[in-house]
Design a protein around this motif. Structure first.
Motif, PDB file in Angstrom:
ATOM      1  N   ASN A  61       0.820  -1.213   0.000  1.00  0.00           N
ATOM      2  CA  ASN A  61       0.000   0.000   0.000  1.00  0.00           C
ATOM      3  C   ASN A  61       0.850   1.258   0.000  1.00  0.00           C
ATOM      4  O   ASN A  61       0.487   2.277  -0.600  1.00  0.00           O
ATOM      5  CB  ASN A  61      -0.919   0.013   1.229  1.00  0.00           C
ATOM      6  N   LEU A  62       1.996   1.182   0.676  1.00  0.00           N
ATOM      7  CA  LEU A  62       2.878   2.341   0.756  1.00  0.00           C
ATOM      8  C   LEU A  62       3.614   2.596  -0.546  1.00  0.00           C
ATOM      9  O   LEU A  62       3.919   3.748  -0.872  1.00  0.00           O
ATOM     10  CB  LEU A  62       3.898   2.131   1.892  1.00  0.00           C
ATOM     11  N   ALA A  63       3.885   1.543  -1.324  1.00  0.00           N
ATOM     12  CA  ALA A  63       4.772   1.641  -2.491  1.00  0.00           C
ATOM     13  C   ALA A  63       4.447   2.792  -3.447  1.00  0.00           C
ATOM     14  O   ALA A  63       5.337   3.598  -3.771  1.00  0.00           O
ATOM     15  CB  ALA A  63       4.806   0.309  -3.228  1.00  0.00           C
ATOM     16  N   PRO A  64       3.210   2.939  -3.929  1.00  0.00           N
ATOM     17  CA  PRO A  64       2.940   4.043  -4.862  1.00  0.00           C
ATOM     18  C   PRO A  64       3.069   5.417  -4.211  1.00  0.00           C
ATOM     19  O   PRO A  64       3.479   6.381  -4.861  1.00  0.00           O
ATOM     20  CB  PRO A  64       1.508   3.771  -5.328  1.00  0.00           C
ATOM     21  N   GLN A  65       2.709   5.513  -2.936  1.00  0.00           N
ATOM     22  CA  GLN A  65       2.843   6.781  -2.216  1.00  0.00           C
ATOM     23  C   GLN A  65       4.324   7.149  -2.053  1.00  0.00           C
ATOM     24  O   GLN A  65       4.720   8.306  -2.198  1.00  0.00           O
ATOM     25  CB  GLN A  65       2.179   6.680  -0.837  1.00  0.00           C
ATOM     26  N   TYR A  66       5.127   6.145  -1.744  1.00  0.00           N
ATOM     27  CA  TYR A  66       6.559   6.340  -1.556  1.00  0.00           C
ATOM     28  C   TYR A  66       7.214   6.766  -2.872  1.00  0.00           C
ATOM     29  O   TYR A  66       8.066   7.655  -2.899  1.00  0.00           O
ATOM     30  CB  TYR A  66       7.163   5.035  -1.043  1.00  0.00           C
ATOM     31  N   ARG A 118       2.043   8.359   6.038  1.00  0.00           N
ATOM     32  CA  ARG A 118       2.509   7.425   5.017  1.00  0.00           C
ATOM     33  C   ARG A 118       1.776   7.613   3.695  1.00  0.00           C
ATOM     34  O   ARG A 118       1.579   6.657   2.938  1.00  0.00           O
ATOM     35  CB  ARG A 118       2.379   5.985   5.528  1.00  0.00           C
ATOM     36  N   LYS A 119       1.362   8.830   3.463  1.00  0.00           N
ATOM     37  CA  LYS A 119       0.848   9.239   2.165  1.00  0.00           C
ATOM     38  C   LYS A 119       1.880  10.165   1.533  1.00  0.00           C
ATOM     39  O   LYS A 119       2.693  10.775   2.230  1.00  0.00           O
ATOM     40  CB  LYS A 119      -0.492   9.966   2.310  1.00  0.00           C
ATOM     41  N   ALA A 120       1.829  10.269   0.211  1.00  0.00           N
ATOM     42  CA  ALA A 120       2.860  11.018  -0.503  1.00  0.00           C
ATOM     43  C   ALA A 120       3.018  12.444   0.013  1.00  0.00           C
ATOM     44  O   ALA A 120       4.139  12.892   0.289  1.00  0.00           O
ATOM     45  CB  ALA A 120       2.541  11.032  -2.003  1.00  0.00           C
ATOM     46  N   ASP A 121       1.906  13.172   0.164  1.00  0.00           N
ATOM     47  CA  ASP A 121       2.025  14.559   0.609  1.00  0.00           C
ATOM     48  C   ASP A 121       2.564  14.659   2.025  1.00  0.00           C
ATOM     49  O   ASP A 121       3.305  15.579   2.364  1.00  0.00           O
ATOM     50  CB  ASP A 121       0.691  15.300   0.475  1.00  0.00           C
ATOM     51  N   GLY A 122       2.210  13.677   2.874  1.00  0.00           N
ATOM     52  CA  GLY A 122       2.719  13.662   4.243  1.00  0.00           C
ATOM     53  C   GLY A 122       4.208  13.388   4.293  1.00  0.00           C
ATOM     54  O   GLY A 122       4.945  13.989   5.083  1.00  0.00           O
ATOM     55  N   ILE A 123       4.671  12.468   3.444  1.00  0.00           N
ATOM     56  CA  ILE A 123       6.106  12.161   3.378  1.00  0.00           C
ATOM     57  C   ILE A 123       6.879  13.376   2.890  1.00  0.00           C
ATOM     58  O   ILE A 123       7.921  13.745   3.449  1.00  0.00           O
ATOM     59  CB  ILE A 123       6.361  10.951   2.452  1.00  0.00           C
ATOM     60  N   GLU A 145       6.659  32.871  -0.081  1.00  0.00           N
ATOM     61  CA  GLU A 145       6.874  31.475  -0.461  1.00  0.00           C
ATOM     62  C   GLU A 145       6.853  30.570   0.764  1.00  0.00           C
ATOM     63  O   GLU A 145       6.293  29.469   0.735  1.00  0.00           O
ATOM     64  CB  GLU A 145       8.216  31.327  -1.173  1.00  0.00           C
ATOM     65  N   PHE A 146       7.431  31.030   1.868  1.00  0.00           N
ATOM     66  CA  PHE A 146       7.508  30.224   3.085  1.00  0.00           C
ATOM     67  C   PHE A 146       6.117  29.916   3.636  1.00  0.00           C
ATOM     68  O   PHE A 146       5.855  28.807   4.094  1.00  0.00           O
ATOM     69  CB  PHE A 146       8.349  30.956   4.142  1.00  0.00           C
ATOM     70  N   LYS A 147       5.220  30.880   3.558  1.00  0.00           N
ATOM     71  CA  LYS A 147       3.854  30.672   4.060  1.00  0.00           C
ATOM     72  C   LYS A 147       3.154  29.505   3.369  1.00  0.00           C
ATOM     73  O   LYS A 147       2.296  28.850   3.966  1.00  0.00           O
ATOM     74  CB  LYS A 147       3.009  31.930   3.859  1.00  0.00           C
ATOM     75  N   GLY A 148       3.508  29.240   2.128  1.00  0.00           N
ATOM     76  CA  GLY A 148       2.837  28.191   1.371  1.00  0.00           C
ATOM     77  C   GLY A 148       3.563  26.866   1.333  1.00  0.00           C
ATOM     78  O   GLY A 148       3.173  25.957   0.601  1.00  0.00           O
ATOM     79  N   LYS A 149       4.627  26.722   2.110  1.00  0.00           N
ATOM     80  CA  LYS A 149       5.439  25.517   2.058  1.00  0.00           C
ATOM     81  C   LYS A 149       4.760  24.303   2.687  1.00  0.00           C
ATOM     82  O   LYS A 149       5.151  23.161   2.427  1.00  0.00           O
ATOM     83  CB  LYS A 149       6.798  25.746   2.734  1.00  0.00           C
ATOM     84  N   ASP A 150       3.772  24.506   3.541  1.00  0.00           N
ATOM     85  CA  ASP A 150       3.134  23.375   4.199  1.00  0.00           C
ATOM     86  C   ASP A 150       1.699  23.747   4.569  1.00  0.00           C
ATOM     87  O   ASP A 150       1.298  24.911   4.448  1.00  0.00           O
ATOM     88  CB  ASP A 150       3.915  22.979   5.459  1.00  0.00           C
ATOM     89  N   LYS A 151       0.933  22.749   5.017  1.00  0.00           N
ATOM     90  CA  LYS A 151      -0.455  23.005   5.399  1.00  0.00           C
ATOM     91  C   LYS A 151      -0.552  23.913   6.610  1.00  0.00           C
ATOM     92  O   LYS A 151      -1.526  24.647   6.768  1.00  0.00           O
ATOM     93  CB  LYS A 151      -1.166  21.676   5.690  1.00  0.00           C
TER      94      LYS A 151
END
Length: 501
Positions: A61-66, A118-123, A145-151
């Motif tokens: 399950n992790l493989a495609p996300q990784y 363990r999802k792509a965006d989280g990694i 730019e820094f403000k938009g670097k993460d959720k």
């Protein structure tokens, strides 16, 4: 769960070229082996390594996300790699890999545990945080730019002379670099543009209100509490990709279990938004796919599958408070239930099998409803196995454990050999511990309140020796030759096994 250190049959195949075999096939994930592992990880300032087994469902399950994360992180110069532990047994043994998949962050060969999603965006988010300093100094050219670097991004607006508040923010940033991106802006014009006056802290989010201002004096505890409360949506869908975020928040989870195909889903979720806002900082509200995660509902002691249902879970204390039969008046019933919980008027639900009518077997069958009564007997040395009926290791241990019970049958007034199905019974909060894997075997000497985990040889001799050394009564039993079948069951099988609770 222990890994045997067997020789690698095809050691000659482990070469530097192996690391890039994946790239040759179009993959951005490097493949590491015994021959190139050390040289590859030591050459990279930052790298994420997955230790996996091809047969592992979670790994599949992790493989495609990784893979997706590896491609995204190429632009940041951060590499992702993987090690097949069914082949590279020595590498995985040296890294003390105890389950699949295991992910570790390497900084020039120095490894730490990966604690992200363990999802792509989280990694990607996690590794980007790892690549930055704990706190970044921002300018007019970099702040947007820094403000938009993460959720979730936290920016402190401080004057150059504000050393005390900078020290507070720096300490928080260093302790929570895995959780949030931290920046500091000393330019007064940037504070003005943000609508604040230094000292100030603003949280920039990609959900709910996009900007939230911290309104207290800076202290580590208050800043951390603010971040935990405001870094998650008011009410969001819960799944494997964000569960650890909520679990690590320190706040109890309030679940709405709902049918995702229901035409009323959106209205059900929205009806709880005012309640979620009222209890922000006390509870994290989420909704969860009740059909897909019906087993999780059962783990919270929701017995029926009549959705919607509701539950509160205090993860840190392992307390569960289920609420069913709410379809007729969801908002009113949940509001009343939450009110009782926050006032401390609710008793936690503790799942238990019925107390056995008799205890004729060689091993005492322990259930939650009599846990405190039985383990509260300070006159006895106690060895308790916490098992799962489906656990292969537990099944193999059973004949030996029964023999152990028989050996001490004549000494039941001094030594109790017990077992508890931890899938059918909750471990009461009074126990002071929780179970993370099967089987877990705990020992408590007579007169003691401290539980010791048994980690020795799971043979009849091993158990008897352990009880003799750690028990108060020092009961001696004769050890007849162990039945060959039981011995084989207890000791056979050197191959790795991985079971999850």
């Amino acid at each position: 769960m222990r890994f045997t250190r067997t020789a690698i049959a095809a050691a000659g195949l482990a070469s530097a070229a192996t690391a890039y075999a994946a790239e040759a096939s179009g993959s951005d994930v490097l493949v590491l082996s015994e021959g190139n592992f050390t040289s590859t990880v030591e050459a990279e300032p930052l790298m994420l390594v997955e230790f996996y087994a091809p047969w592992c469902g979670h790994c599949k399950n992790l493989a495609p996300q990784y893979e997706e994360a590896a491609t995204s992180l190429k632009q940041n110069g951060i590499k992702l790699a993987k090690v097949d532990c069914t082949v590279e047994t020595e590498v995985c043994a040296a890294q003390e890999v105890a389950g699949y998949p295991t992910l570790k962050v390497s900084r020039k060969g120095v490894f730490t545990e990966y604690n992200g999603a363990r999802k792509a965006d989280g990694i990607v988010s996690y590794m980007q945080k790892q690549s930055l300093p704990a706190i970044s100094t921002l300018t007019a050219d970099s702040i947007t730019e820094f403000k938009g670097k993460d959720k979730v991004v936290a920016i402190a607006y401080l004057s150059d002379k504000d050393a005390a508040d900078l020290e507070v923010i720096t300490k928080v940033a260093e302790a929570h670099r895995d959780d949030y991106l931290f920046g500091v802006a000393h330019d007064e014009s940037l504070a003005k543009a943000a609508g604040v006056t230094a000292p100030a802290l603003v949280l920039y989010r990609k959900f709910d209100e996009p900007e939230v201002k911290f309104d207290k004096k800076f202290s580590q505890d208050d800043v951390v509490s603010f971040l935990k409360a405001e870094s998650v949506p008011l009410i969001d869908e819960l799944g494997p990709e964000n569960f650890m975020t909520y679990a690590g928040s320190g706040l109890p989870l309030a679940y709405l279990f709902a049918d995702p195909e229901s035409k009323d889903l959106q209205s059900q979720v929205e009806s709880l938004r005012p309640l979620a806002k009222e209890n922000k900082g006390k509870l994290n509200f989420v909704w969860i796919d009740a059909v897909k995660f019906a087993n999780h509902a059962k783990s919270l002691n929701i017995q029926s599958e009549n959705w919607p249902a509701f539950a509160i879970q205090d993860i840190e204390k392992n307390l569960k408070f289920p609420l069913e039969d709410i379809a007729s008046d969801l908002t009113s019933k949940v509001s009343s239930f939450v009110g009782q919980y926050t006032k401390g008027d609710l008793k936690p639900s503790i799942k238990s099998e019925p107390i056995p009518a008799d205890q004729d077997g060689p091993v005492h069958v322990l259930v939650s409803d009599e846990f405190d009564k039985i383990v509260g007997d300070d006159s006895k040395d106690m060895l308790v196995e916490f098992y799962a009926p489906w656990c292969g290791h537990c099944k193999k241990l059973a004949p030996t454990y029964d023999q152990l019970g028989e050996k001490y049958a004549a000494h039941k007034d001094k030594v109790l050999i017990a077992k508890m199905d931890a899938t059918a019974n909750d471990i009461p909060p009074s126990a002071g511990f929780q179970i993370q894997s099967f089987p877990t075997i705990k020992f408590k000497a007579a007169g003691s309140k401290e539980w010791i985990e048994f980690q020795g040889d799971r043979s009849l001799e091993g158990f008897v020796e352990f009880i003799g050394q750690n028990g108060k009564h020092k009961v001696s039993v004769d050890l007849e030759p162990v039945n060959d079948t039981a011995a084989d069951a207890a000791k056979k099988d050197d191959a790795p096994h991985h079971e999850e609770l």
